[in-house]
Each structure stands twice: as structure tokens, then as C-alpha cells.
Design an enzyme around this catalytic site. Structure first.
Site, PDB file in Angstrom:
ATOM      1  N   THR A  65     -50.784  26.161  34.874  1.00 32.92           N
ATOM      2  CA  THR A  65     -51.639  25.787  36.000  1.00 32.92           C
ATOM      3  C   THR A  65     -53.060  25.704  35.465  1.00 32.92           C
ATOM      4  O   THR A  65     -53.633  26.716  35.075  1.00 32.92           O
ATOM      5  CB  THR A  65     -51.552  26.828  37.130  1.00 32.92           C
ATOM      6  OG1 THR A  65     -50.182  26.967  37.509  1.00 32.92           O
ATOM      7  CG2 THR A  65     -52.376  26.395  38.332  1.00 32.92           C
ATOM      8  N   LYS A 101     -57.343  32.959  39.133  1.00 29.91           N
ATOM      9  CA  LYS A 101     -57.559  31.794  38.253  1.00 29.91           C
ATOM     10  C   LYS A 101     -57.305  30.510  39.040  1.00 29.91           C
ATOM     11  O   LYS A 101     -58.122  29.584  39.030  1.00 29.91           O
ATOM     12  CB  LYS A 101     -56.609  31.856  37.050  1.00 29.91           C
ATOM     13  CG  LYS A 101     -56.508  30.518  36.279  1.00 29.91           C
ATOM     14  CD  LYS A 101     -55.536  30.596  35.114  1.00 29.91           C
ATOM     15  CE  LYS A 101     -54.077  30.631  35.481  1.00 29.91           C
ATOM     16  NZ  LYS A 101     -53.417  29.353  35.676  1.00 29.91           N
ATOM     17  N   LYS A 103     -50.585  21.235  42.886  1.00 27.98           N
ATOM     18  CA  LYS A 103     -50.449  22.695  42.746  1.00 27.98           C
ATOM     19  C   LYS A 103     -51.592  23.408  43.483  1.00 27.98           C
ATOM     20  O   LYS A 103     -51.408  24.472  44.079  1.00 27.98           O
ATOM     21  CB  LYS A 103     -50.439  23.066  41.261  1.00 27.98           C
ATOM     22  CG  LYS A 103     -50.429  24.537  40.953  1.00 27.98           C
ATOM     23  CD  LYS A 103     -49.082  25.212  41.172  1.00 27.98           C
ATOM     24  CE  LYS A 103     -49.166  26.716  40.917  1.00 27.98           C
ATOM     25  NZ  LYS A 103     -47.895  27.413  41.025  1.00 27.98           N
TER      26      LYS A 103
END
Ligand code: NAP
Length: 306
Positions: A116, A259, A191
């Protein structure tokens, strides 16, 4: 050793592949590629993990499985190179430079990044691929550790259609869905949509459960009932009762969520989106980090309310 669970693989021609990053996700994903019959060369920064992977999956009949000492060496004979590491800088460190995957890739090979990371990084790596006669697909995953072990991840992809058509059948060794959503960066953007959806929902679920417990309700019973109605969600079904039980030593880590929300909030500045709840929940997760919950599951948001 990490268990991978049995799965029936679709019949696809065996390919030569490389897998870079044998963490919680990469280790079982690479294992499914081996079990599905592909020739796999793995690379991991901490070499003991790569050797453990080889010990688990190689055998006298499987001399097509190997480990390499650099991403470049792992990538050099592969048709498809997979990568699943941490953040943007980690992806750069295994793909670029003299020992990076691109330096070893043969013409027409494909680099698939399952980390990711930012959409900007995806576009940057796509440009590197185009300049070197190779191809790139950003393909972040959803489904967590269990999805990786069961070979049932969902992949959100960005790239061009001919490249996607070549990599998609290989990924089905560890995926149940793999969808092309647009040009380079689209997988990472999708995502981000996924993480925005989860962040606000988990705060709502935390407030609901804390409220119910303060009201003296039998919350496992309440969750069974409301889970059959409009409040149903994956988080309620899979995390509701563990939140009631104050159990968080599993699942998707708070550090990873921070994150991801950092990537989301940066992208929101660029595209003009207003994300007040997501920004607030990001700060709530910072509270969880401060009380030692860096590796707890993301459902640990409820801890702030106790
Ligand atoms: P992890 O268990 O922490 O493993 C990270 C892997 O990346 C390890 O193999 C690590 O090597 C390697 N790595 C990290 N930085 C590196 C660097 N600078 N150079 C070389 N190797 C490096 O992480 P994970 O849970 O597998 O997650 C991997 C990616 O998938 C992340 O982007 C995460 O956000 C995403 N993701 C995770 C989940 C989940 O539930 N865990 C779900 C969806 C998406 P070492 O062994 O040497 O440390």
C-alpha cells in the site's frame, strides 16, 4: 513458519516469478504461487525469512524454487516480479538502484507492487518501467493476513489492459478477485477509498459497543441481532465480539493504518477532498500508538473510550 491454508488453484500455465518481501502478507502469497505450480525465486531483506520460506516450500521435486541475495538477482529470469514491502521508500529501495528489481528485469517483464503506497509512486514506477521496456501494475490488496493465508485476497489494480491480462491469471493463486480499475495509480487510489470507508466505520462501531456496554446490555447478543439488520458490516461480523472482549493482538496493525491514512490525507489535499472524519480518526489512532498499540488491530479504537 506461517501456515498457508489449502486452496484449489485455477489451471494456469506455470510461469517464472519472483517475490520480494516475505512479511505477514508476502510469505503466504509467495507460498500460494509455489503451490499453484509457478517457479518462484524469493528475496527478503532479512535473509533468514527467505531461507525459512524455502525450507517450507522446496523439496527434491521442486528444484524450481529458490532464494536470491538481492531484488535484482531475484528478478532476472522472471516473467512477473511481485513486491509486498512497507511504504513508498521501502518500495523504492527494492525496485530502483543497482540492486533493485528493475535492474535485473528482462524486457517485457512485469513488476506488480502489492504494497500500500502512494498513487504518485505508482506513476513514477510506471514511467521507470516504460523507459526500460518493462511494465508496471500497482495492485494493493485487501483481506489481511487471513486473506493471504487462505489465498483469498482482493486486488485493486492500476495499469494498462494488456499488461493486466498477463498478470491477472498468476495472481489468482492468492486472490479471489483481481480487478483493473484504471491507469497507473488507480489501484492505490481505490485502496485509499477502502481505508476511508473502514476508518469512520470503526469509530462508529467503537462508540456503539462502548455505549452498549455502559448501558449494561449483553453486547455479543446485541451484535448478533443488529448484524442481521442494516448495521451489518464486515467489521461488525469479524471484529465486534473481539472488541467487546478487549482482544486486539491480531489483524491489521494501527501503524499500517496510520501510514495508509497519511497517504489518504496527502492525496485529499491534492484532489480537494474534504475528509473531516478520516482526519479525526487518524488522530485517534495516534492516541492508540501513544498507549502502546502500534501493532494492535485497527479495531482497538474502542480502547480510547474505556
Ligand atoms: P510486514 O509483515 O511488516 O513485512 C514487511 C516486509 O517488507 C518484510 O518482508 C520486510 O523485510 C520488507 N521490507 C520493509 N522495508 C523494506 C526495505 N526498506 N527494504 C527491503 N525490504 C523491506 O508487513 P505486511 O503486513 O506483510 O505488509 C506489507 C504491505 O502490505 C504494506 O504496504 C501493508 O500496508 C500492506 N497490507 C498489509 C495488510 C495486513 O493485514 N498486514 C493488509 C493489506 C495491505 P524484513 O523481513 O527484512 O523486515
Amino acid at each position: 513458519m506461517q501456515n498457508i491454508h489449502p486452496k484449489t488453484y485455477e489451471s494456469t500455465p506455470p510461469r517464472k516469478v519472483a517475490f520480494i518481501g516475505l512479511g505477514v502478507m508476502g510469505y503466504p502469497m509467495a507460498g500460494h504461487l509455489a503451490r499453484a505450480g509457478h517457479s518462484v525465486t524469493v528475496y527478503n531483506r532479512t535473509a533468514t525469512k527467505a531461507r525459512a520460506w524455502l525450507t517450507e516450500f522446496a523439496s527434491p521435486e521442486r528444484s524450481d524454487l529458490a532464494c536470491a541475495s538481492t531484488p535484482r538477482l531475484a528478478a532476472q529470469n522472471a516473467d512477473v516480479v511481485f513486491c509486498c514491502v512497507g511504504n513508498d521508500d521501502d518500495v523504492r529501495s527494492v525496485t530502483l538502484g543497482t540492486d533493485g528489481a528493475f535492474a535485473g528485469m528482462q524486457p517485457n517483464a512485469i513488476l506488480v507492487d502489492h504494497s500500500t503506497a502512494s498513487a504518485q509512486l505508482a506513476r513514477e514506477l510506471d514511467a521507470v518501467a516504460q523507459a526500460s521496456g518493462t511494465h508496471f501494475v500497482d495492485a494493493p490488496v485487501s483481506g489481511g493476513q487471513a486473506g493471504a493465508q487462505n489465498g483469498l485476497l482482493t486486488l485493486m489494480c492500476g495499469g494498462d489492459a494488456p499488461t493486466f491480462e498477463r498478470m491477472q491469471p498468476v495472481t489468482m493463486a492468492y486472490a479471489r478477485a483481481c480487478t483493473l480499475l484504471g491507469p497507473s495509480g488507480s489501484g492505490q487510489l481505490a485502496k485509499m477509498v477502502n481505508q476511508i470507508s473502514i476508518a469512520g466505520l470503526l469509530q462508529g462501531l467503537s462508540e456503539a459497543i462502548a455505549f452498549g456496554q455502559n448501558a449494561g446490555l449483553d453486547m455479543p447478543q446485541v451484535l448478533d441481532v443488529i448484524g442481521k439488520g442494516a448495521a451489518q458490516s464486515w467489521q461488525l461480523d469479524n471484529r465486534g465480539k473481539t472488541m467487546v472482549a478487549d482482544a486486539f493482538d491480531f489483524g491489521f496493525a494501527v501503524d499500517w493504518m496510520r501510514k495508509d491514512l497519511g497517504l489518504v490525507l496527502d492525496e485529499a489535499k491534492r484532489n480537494g477532498s474534504r475528509l473531516p472524519i478520516t482526519a479525526l480518526v487518524d488522530q485517534f489512532y495516534a492516541d492508540i500508538q501513544r498507549i502502546g498499540g502500534q501493532r494492535w488491530d485497527t479495531s482497538s479504537l474502542i480502547k480510547r473510550l474505556r
